[in-house]
Motif scaffolding. Structure first.
Motif, PDB file in Angstrom:
ATOM      1  N   ASP A  44       0.863  -1.183   0.000  1.00 13.18           N
ATOM      2  CA  ASP A  44       0.000   0.000   0.000  1.00 13.18           C
ATOM      3  C   ASP A  44       0.902   1.237   0.000  1.00 13.18           C
ATOM      4  O   ASP A  44       1.618   1.498   0.962  1.00 13.18           O
ATOM      5  CB  ASP A  44      -0.900  -0.010   1.241  1.00 13.18           C
ATOM      6  N   VAL A  45       0.888   1.958  -1.109  1.00 18.43           N
ATOM      7  CA  VAL A  45       1.806   3.106  -1.238  1.00 18.43           C
ATOM      8  C   VAL A  45       1.487   4.206  -0.217  1.00 18.43           C
ATOM      9  O   VAL A  45       2.348   5.002   0.132  1.00 18.43           O
ATOM     10  CB  VAL A  45       1.806   3.698  -2.667  1.00 18.43           C
ATOM     11  N   LEU A  46       0.264   4.247   0.250  1.00 18.96           N
ATOM     12  CA  LEU A  46      -0.083   5.271   1.236  1.00 18.96           C
ATOM     13  C   LEU A  46       0.575   4.961   2.579  1.00 18.96           C
ATOM     14  O   LEU A  46       0.784   5.854   3.393  1.00 18.96           O
ATOM     15  CB  LEU A  46      -1.598   5.369   1.407  1.00 18.96           C
ATOM     16  N   LEU A  47       0.930   3.706   2.762  1.00 20.21           N
ATOM     17  CA  LEU A  47       1.581   3.313   4.020  1.00 20.21           C
ATOM     18  C   LEU A  47       3.096   3.253   3.839  1.00 20.21           C
ATOM     19  O   LEU A  47       3.849   3.479   4.778  1.00 20.21           O
ATOM     20  CB  LEU A  47       1.043   1.960   4.500  1.00 20.21           C
ATOM     21  N   SER A  48       3.525   2.918   2.636  1.00 24.45           N
ATOM     22  CA  SER A  48       4.967   2.818   2.362  1.00 24.45           C
ATOM     23  C   SER A  48       5.342   3.885   1.324  1.00 24.45           C
ATOM     24  O   SER A  48       5.605   3.568   0.166  1.00 24.45           O
ATOM     25  CB  SER A  48       5.321   1.435   1.813  1.00 24.45           C
ATOM     26  N   LEU A  49       5.339   5.105   1.786  1.00 25.69           N
ATOM     27  CA  LEU A  49       5.524   6.229   0.859  1.00 25.69           C
ATOM     28  C   LEU A  49       6.867   6.198   0.139  1.00 25.69           C
ATOM     29  O   LEU A  49       6.953   6.360  -1.071  1.00 25.69           O
ATOM     30  CB  LEU A  49       5.375   7.544   1.618  1.00 25.69           C
ATOM     31  N   GLU A  50       7.931   5.982   0.889  1.00 28.66           N
ATOM     32  CA  GLU A  50       9.266   6.002   0.293  1.00 28.66           C
ATOM     33  C   GLU A  50       9.452   4.866  -0.691  1.00 28.66           C
ATOM     34  O   GLU A  50      10.087   5.029  -1.723  1.00 28.66           O
ATOM     35  CB  GLU A  50      10.339   5.932   1.393  1.00 28.66           C
ATOM     36  N   GLN A  51       8.890   3.709  -0.357  1.00 26.16           N
ATOM     37  CA  GLN A  51       9.096   2.550  -1.227  1.00 26.16           C
ATOM     38  C   GLN A  51       8.509   2.782  -2.620  1.00 26.16           C
ATOM     39  O   GLN A  51       9.138   2.434  -3.626  1.00 26.16           O
ATOM     40  CB  GLN A  51       8.471   1.292  -0.600  1.00 26.16           C
ATOM     41  N   ALA A  52       7.341   3.398  -2.662  1.00 23.39           N
ATOM     42  CA  ALA A  52       6.722   3.662  -3.958  1.00 23.39           C
ATOM     43  C   ALA A  52       7.638   4.523  -4.824  1.00 23.39           C
ATOM     44  O   ALA A  52       7.841   4.249  -6.007  1.00 23.39           O
ATOM     45  CB  ALA A  52       5.382   4.354  -3.754  1.00 23.39           C
ATOM     46  N   LEU A  53       8.236   5.554  -4.205  1.00 21.62           N
ATOM     47  CA  LEU A  53       9.140   6.422  -4.962  1.00 21.62           C
ATOM     48  C   LEU A  53      10.389   5.678  -5.398  1.00 21.62           C
ATOM     49  O   LEU A  53      10.835   5.805  -6.539  1.00 21.62           O
ATOM     50  CB  LEU A  53       9.548   7.628  -4.122  1.00 21.62           C
ATOM     51  N   GLU A  54      10.938   4.901  -4.469  1.00 14.57           N
ATOM     52  CA  GLU A  54      12.168   4.162  -4.783  1.00 14.57           C
ATOM     53  C   GLU A  54      11.933   3.149  -5.891  1.00 14.57           C
ATOM     54  O   GLU A  54      12.790   2.940  -6.749  1.00 14.57           O
ATOM     55  CB  GLU A  54      12.692   3.459  -3.525  1.00 14.57           C
ATOM     56  N   ASP A  55      10.764   2.560  -5.885  1.00 13.49           N
ATOM     57  CA  ASP A  55      10.445   1.566  -6.911  1.00 13.49           C
ATOM     58  C   ASP A  55       9.946   2.214  -8.198  1.00 13.49           C
ATOM     59  O   ASP A  55       9.667   1.517  -9.170  1.00 13.49           O
ATOM     60  CB  ASP A  55       9.392   0.572  -6.380  1.00 13.49           C
ATOM     61  N   GLY A  56       9.836   3.526  -8.166  1.00 14.44           N
ATOM     62  CA  GLY A  56       9.405   4.223  -9.382  1.00 14.44           C
ATOM     63  C   GLY A  56       7.948   4.014  -9.700  1.00 14.44           C
ATOM     64  O   GLY A  56       7.561   3.991 -10.867  1.00 14.44           O
TER      65      GLY A  56
END
Lengths: 95, 577
Positions: A44-56
């Motif tokens: 869930d990108v709303l919970l894992s904000l940094e991961q979404a960005l890092e994964d593009g």
């Protein structure tokens, strides 16, 4: 038939309508095409904000086939199973 | 989110500087703070540069951190481009700037509906950690084109817009538009949604690139609605504001500066005004450059820094050529005088203006010569040149720089006293040079057509160039005609001979009178002598007579004694014959 498990990751944005739809569609797809041979991770990108960005990950929902090299991404609600099948095919995973 | 939107609405007239002076002037201070600005334009219009420049400015000068979301180009390419403008992003990147590579992979497959909440969620984290105040979405159309239909596009754009407003980010969204004027119809709702929209345009006019931008919308204040030319120079974008400069403080000086020609100074009542703009027009070879050179020499001799911009020939050539008429610029070149040669062909007038302003400021010039300014109207710049020259005049006034412009009058195109670039109306002093062809001769004539605030001579003078310098001579009028050149020479010679003759005549008369006086004086002397002589003679005669009488008396007495007579009878007898 490929012996390896197909590793999948679905990025969703909370319980937004598109994300809910994608979860439902992917579940149906796996039950039909990938029974017993897949590993699914839901982020869930709303919970894992940094991961979404890092994964593009810019667009959600997004399905990433981690087993493929390079990674293959299908964005959208996955309403058309044929597109997901094509993606798996392009990734060298025959169904 | 709606309550946040409402709070932001109250501050729409607050502006955030773009760091581009001209653009800030057009938008009365900059972008609406906390609002979204749309930048549209075709390929290569400068959208990305403009957005990035604004972001760099706010990060560096205003300490407002910013985020650049690159949908089209990779951030490494953008960084390389920025380096070419001398923007050192490396130092900013650590704390004030963040680049997000958001190019969708070409391998991307689409199945069904999707949205941008993933990206916005990620950006949320960045905005918070960085404390970002500004954000750029570069080439948003790339990502919108992946969406299936207009309705979905509208929904996603709304999502972004709401997100931006809620965070009170000053945002710029760049968007490609095919014809340079209008974005694709599916995206035109963006124009209605945003608070500010700027259209960038790149035209080619007769082979010369002409960039311009136009603010089509800017909520919260008035703005300049006209097209403003801009250039992408060595340090980024520079926008030429065509905004009226009437509210600028202009230092009006009563000080006079010499034109370098003594006689011309007296014709102008002491010279040009400091900070005035002077236009010198004339056909080729009428000594426009020479007159400019004389001014440059005078300026340098006063110790004033002078920038000489030449479009016609090389600076060294001008220095050499002017030496032949005793205008010695060589000793000043490199210290007080800077010669700058530019070629007008292929150049954009806007770029020339920018370069001239830049050079003059860097050099600290007090006097500026542009020879000829009409070069700016060449090669596709005709429409633009008037505005460029007007701004050059305004700018030099503001800076208190005395500006000398020469302009070529093309007789094949213009009749009478028109100047090709109609700057004659804004110039303070207009000197016209022309050829007067008469009796098989061409001679240079100089006249002052106007000179504001100055009682000036309205007589035509002949401009004479010689190895001793420039001089202005009186012209002769004979039978309703102005005499110049050899006819003037003849007339001058005739006058001179007549003068000499008159002088000789006078001399002769003087000598004659002197002689006459002398003669009279001599005569007077002779007469005086004669008088003296006569007087002496008279005295002589008197003495003689006396002596004679005495003698006779004595003789009578002696005779009387001898005769023994008495006194009385003797006397009687004596009287008888």
């Amino acid at each position: 038939m490929n012996h390896d498990f197909v590793r999948l990751r679905l990025y969703v944005a909370g319980d937004s309508p598109n994300s809910q739809q994608a979860r439902k569609n992917l579940q149906a797809f796996c039950e039909k095409h990938l029974v017993g041979c897949h590993v699914l991770e839901i982020v869930d990108v709303l919970l894992s904000l940094e991961q979404a960005l890092e994964d593009g990950i810019l667009m959600t929902p997004a399905l990433v086939i981690l087993s493929a090299s390079p990674l293959r991404t299908v964005i959208g609600t996955l309403s058309d199973p044929q597109v997901v099948l094509n993606a798996l095919q392009l990734a060298g995973i025959e169904r | 989110m709606s309550f946040l939107t409402a709070s932001a609405l109250s501050s729409v007239s607050v502006r955030s500087s773009t760091g581009i002076v001209g653009l800030d002037e057009i938008m009365r201070g900059g972008l609406p703070r906390g609002r979204t600005t749309l930048l549209e334009g075709g390929a290569g219009c400068g959208k990305t540069v403009l957005a990035l420049q604004t972001l760099v400015h706010s990060a560096r000068e205003l300490s407002e951190p910013g985020i650049f979301v690159a949908f089209e180009e990779s951030s490494t390419r953008i960084l390389a481009n920025a380096a070419s403008f001398g923007w050192d992003l490396a130092s900013l990147q650590s704390k004030n700037l963040f680049f997000l590579d958001a190019q969708p992979s070409p391998e991307l497959l689409v199945s069904g509906d999707f949205d941008l909440s993933g990206m916005l969620a990620g950006l949320d984290a960045r905005v918070k950690s960085l404390g970002a105040k500004r954000i750029v979405f570069d080439a948003l159309d790339i990502i919108l084109s992946l969406l299936s239909d207009d309705l979905v596009r509208r929904r996603e754009v709304n999502r972004i817009h709401e997100w931006l407003l809620a965070r009170e980010l000053t945002a710029m969204i760049t968007l490609k538009s095919s014809d340079g004027l209008k974005v694709a119809r599916q995206l035109d709702f963006l124009q209605f949604m945003v608070d500010c929209a700027i259209v960038l345009k790149s035209d080619v006019v007769q082979g010369t690139s002409q960039r311009s931008l136009r603010v089509i919308k800017c909520r919260g204040s008035s703005f300049d609605e006209n097209e403003a030319p801009f250039v992408i120079g060595a340090q980024g974008i520079e926008v030429a504001s065509t905004f009226s400069h009437s509210n600028y403080e202009i230092v009006v000086s009563d000080e006079r500066v010499s034109s370098g020609v003594e006689r011309l100074d007296s014709m102008l009542g002491g010279g040009y005004f400091r900070g005035a703009s002077v236009l010198i027009t004339g056909s080729p070879g009428t000594a426009k450059t020479t007159l400019s050179g004389a001014f440059a020499q005078a300026a340098c001799e006063r110790g004033e820094r002078t920038l000489f911009v030449t479009f016609d020939s090389h600076g060294d050539e001008i220095v050499r050529n002017l030496a032949s008429v005793d205008i010695q610029l060589k000793p000043f070149v490199g210290n007080l005088l800077q010669m700058h040669s530019a070629r007008a062909i292929g150049g954009n007038a806007e770029i020339h203006l920018m370069r001239i302003k830049h050079l003059a400021e860097e050099f600290g010039a007090r006097c500026l010569i542009v020879d000829p300014i009409s070069a700016l109207a060449k090669s596709g710049n005709a429409d633009l040149s008037h505005s460029v020259i007007e701004r050059l005049v305004d700018w030099s006034k503001k800076k208190g720089i005395t500006l000398i412009c020469t302009s070529l009058v093309d007789h094949t195109l213009f009749q009478g006293e028109g100047s090709p670039v109609q700057i004659s109306t804004i110039a303070d002093t207009w000197i016209k040079l022309n050829y007067v062809v008469h009796a098989g001769e061409r001679n240079r004539g100089l006249s002052i057509i106007k000179s504001r605030g100055t009682e000036h001579s309205n007589q035509v003078r002949e401009l004479v160039l010689s190895k001793d310098g420039i001089s202005l001579t009186d012209v002769y009028h004979a039978g309703g005609e102005v005499l110049m050149g050899s006819m003037r020479f003849e007339k001058e010679r005739a006058n001179m001979l007549a003068q000499r003759r008159r002088e000789a005549d006078n001399e002769q008369v003087r000598i004659e009178i002197d002689a006459a006086v002398l003669e009279l004086e001599m005569k007077l002397l002779v007469i005086q002598r004669e008088i003296a002589l006569k007087r002496a003679e008279k005295l002589n005669r008197a003495l003689y007579a006396e002596a004679q009488a005495e003698d006779e008396a004595f003789a009578d007495a002696m005779l009387w004694q001898r005769r023994g007579g008495n006194d009385e009878s003797g006397g009687k007898d004596d009287n008888e014959p």
